[in-house]
Design an enzyme around this catalytic site. Structure first.
Site, mmCIF file in Angstrom:
data_model
loop_
_atom_site.group_PDB
_atom_site.id
_atom_site.type_symbol
_atom_site.label_atom_id
_atom_site.label_comp_id
_atom_site.label_asym_id
_atom_site.label_seq_id
_atom_site.Cartn_x
_atom_site.Cartn_y
_atom_site.Cartn_z
ATOM 1 N N LYS A 77 0.945 -1.235 -0.074
ATOM 2 C CA LYS A 77 0.090 0.040 0.080
ATOM 3 C C LYS A 77 0.721 1.295 -0.047
ATOM 4 O O LYS A 77 1.941 1.249 0.785
ATOM 5 C CB LYS A 77 -0.890 -0.022 1.149
ATOM 6 C CG LYS A 77 -1.793 1.138 1.749
ATOM 7 C CD LYS A 77 -2.741 0.893 2.649
ATOM 8 C CE LYS A 77 -3.699 1.744 2.946
ATOM 9 N NZ LYS A 77 -4.396 1.518 4.336
ATOM 10 N N SER A 152 -9.325 1.318 3.194
ATOM 11 C CA SER A 152 -8.704 2.125 2.325
ATOM 12 C C SER A 152 -7.498 1.187 1.583
ATOM 13 O O SER A 152 -6.933 1.820 0.548
ATOM 14 C CB SER A 152 -7.932 3.335 3.196
ATOM 15 O OG SER A 152 -7.023 2.925 4.032
ATOM 16 N N SER A 176 -9.282 -0.971 7.475
ATOM 17 C CA SER A 176 -8.962 -0.794 6.000
ATOM 18 C C SER A 176 -8.021 -2.021 5.443
ATOM 19 O O SER A 176 -7.802 -2.051 4.371
ATOM 20 C CB SER A 176 -7.808 0.364 5.735
ATOM 21 O OG SER A 176 -8.582 1.449 5.802
#
Ligand code: GLN
Length: 489
Positions: A77, A152, A176
């Site tokens: 990420k 996210s 997330s």
């Protein structure tokens, strides 16, 4: 190759059935071919991957010891630093920010010979539940391209679900990792707070942020945890725990294991989510577990507490982005105040600004006692509620999310979006580990997730029980989205 788990892929490399170069070019090709439809990557590190693959092939040829992640493609990420590469955090503010150091997890992965494939898309500064808040573009759900992949860590989840790489790391502050894993039909694990170092993870809400794996199998998550779940001297909130071994502790059944369920807390479940959840509980029962009723009604305050504490922490963490120390400086600025004002106005998106304003408000003098301090007190009550619940059960079960993946643009109201996290946030408030597991499909063939929670530090036990659930749920574990269940020719 795309159907293999990370462990299976490494095996072929180590046994000389595949070269690291073959693996690297194969997955680079998949990304090149399929990612334009999914948009999970912000950056693909072609050169780096090929160089590392070359090095690994040489290592193998000379019989040098190979790391435990040798030849395994891993995506990160884009909120974790790789030295010398850009870390955008999904924000215009950091579009050109080059990291001067490696995150602790990156160091650990590198030491074990992983192939770091690239940086994945996310909601700006990890604030969101759909990856629609990325300043660059939204990511699509590989099961249905008009649907969101969750957030996210939506880029990481979509990349793994479409088998563009077998492993990705995400970060979980309020869900997330788990919610996007649920939306994309993969495994997502949030460790006990402090088990994995946050060094080099750009901070959102420091008391809740935690890095963890997104994988296609529970065993692959175990492998990642054995490598990243250890102390780093560079992070004072990292627990001083011995490195654990996850594989030899997988139980043979769930006999004697009590799983707590709080129907009181889950009163408003949608019909299909509830039915699927009950089916998952039945699988646990088949494995020998006993389902017991527990009282988690206090968790109904989790969302309110989280959106006070997380925004308060974010407002201070994000104060460092001022156009001077970090981030893009506005060229229109004429005075010092202008630099702050205009850089922050242009650099941050709407959701980030909303959180900074809310966080600043709840910390401001006159309101601090009414909001911030009160929320801290309720957080303690939530922690105590879990402690009490875990005195009568070993695990807690809940759906991961109140719905399956929704369509892009369908949730406009921020509060409605925040409600996405109702079942994931409590674990972050209490610092306990949680996992989302594939648990079936809805009428539109979109995945359901099933969540299990354990007491702090019981990560090994939780993953062991999750591995058993995965076996029992084999009719929907490791499923590949039809659109991407093909070679990238
Ligand atoms: N969706 C939650 C939020 O927007 C959680 C985000 C996260 O875990 N990073 O705050």
């Amino acid at each position: 190759m795309y159907k293999l788990s990370a462990i299976e892929l490494r095996e072929l490399f180590v046994k000389n059935k595949l070269s690291a170069k073959e693996i690297a070019t194969y997955f680079l090709k998949r990304i090149e071919k399929f990612d334009p439809e999914i948009k999970s990557f912000l950056q693909v590190l072609h050169k780096r991957v090929l160089e590392k693959a070359d090095l690994l092939d040489k290592k193998r040829k000379s019989n040098a010891p190979l790391g435990r992640l040798a030849g395994i493609p891993i995506a990160l990420k884009d909120i974790m630093h790789i030295k010398g590469e850009i870390t955008t955090c999904g924000s215009r503010f950091l579009e050109n920010y080059r990291a001067p150091f490696d995150a602790a997890v990156v160091r650990f992965l590198e030491e074990e010979d992983a192939l770091l494939f690239g940086k994945t898309n996310l909601d700006e500064f990890a604030m969101g539940s759909s990856t629609e808040n990325s300043a660059f573009f939204p990511t699509n759900n590989p099961w249905k391209l008009e649907a969101v992949p969750g957030g996210s860590s939506g880029g990481s989840a979509a990349a793994v679900a479409a088998r563009l790489c077998p492993i990705a790391l995400g970060s979980d502050t309020g869900g997330s990792i788990r919610q996007p894993a649920s939306f994309t039909g993969i495994v997502g694990f949030k460790p006990t707070y402090g088990r994995v170092s946050r060094y080099g993870l750009v901070a959102f809400a420091s008391s809740m942020d935690q890095i963890g794996p997104l994988t296609t199998t529970v065993a692959d998550s175990c492998l990642v945890m054995e490598i990243i779940g250890k102390k780093s001297a560079l992070d004072s909130t990292c627990l001083n725990l011995p490195q654990e071994s996850y594989f030899d502790k997988i139980p043979s059944s769930l006999r004697g294991v009590k799983v707590g369920v709080s129907w009181l807390f889950m009163q408003d479940l949608k019909k299909d989510i509830k039915e699927n959840f009950i089916r998952s509980l039945d699988l646990l029962k088949d494995l020998g577990a006993e389902i017991v009723d527990i009282d988690l009604e206090m968790l109904k305050y989790s969302l309110s507490v989280y959106y006070i504490l997380a925004t308060a922490e974010a407002s201070t963490n994000l104060a460092r982005f001022d156009g001077i120390r970090y981030g893009k400086r506005s060229s229109e600025a004429k005075t010092l105040d202008d630099i702050y004002d205009i850089s922050r106005d242009k650099g941050f998106g709407a959701e980030v600004k909303r959180r900074i304003m809310l966080g600043t408000f709840v910390l401001s003098s006159g309101y601090k006692d009414a909001y911030y301090k009160k929320a801290q007190k309720v957080r303690t009550i939530i922690i105590n509620t879990f402690d009490k619940a875990f005195s009568s059960c070993h695990l807690i079960a809940m759906p991961t999310a109140p719905s399956t993946a929704f369509s892009r643009g369908a949730v406009q109201d921020p509060v409605e979006m925040y409600l996405q996290d109702i079942f994931t946030i409590p674990a972050n408030l209490a610092g306990i580990p949680g996992i989302s597991l594939p648990a079936g499909f809805d009428k539109e063939n979109k995945p359901y997730g099933f969540q299990l929670l354990a007491p702090q530090l019981h990560d090994v036990f939780l993953l062991g029980c999750a591995a058993l659930f995965e076996q029992a749920a084999n009719s929907f574990a490791r499923k590949i989205p039809p659109l991407f269940d093909k070679e990238a020719l």
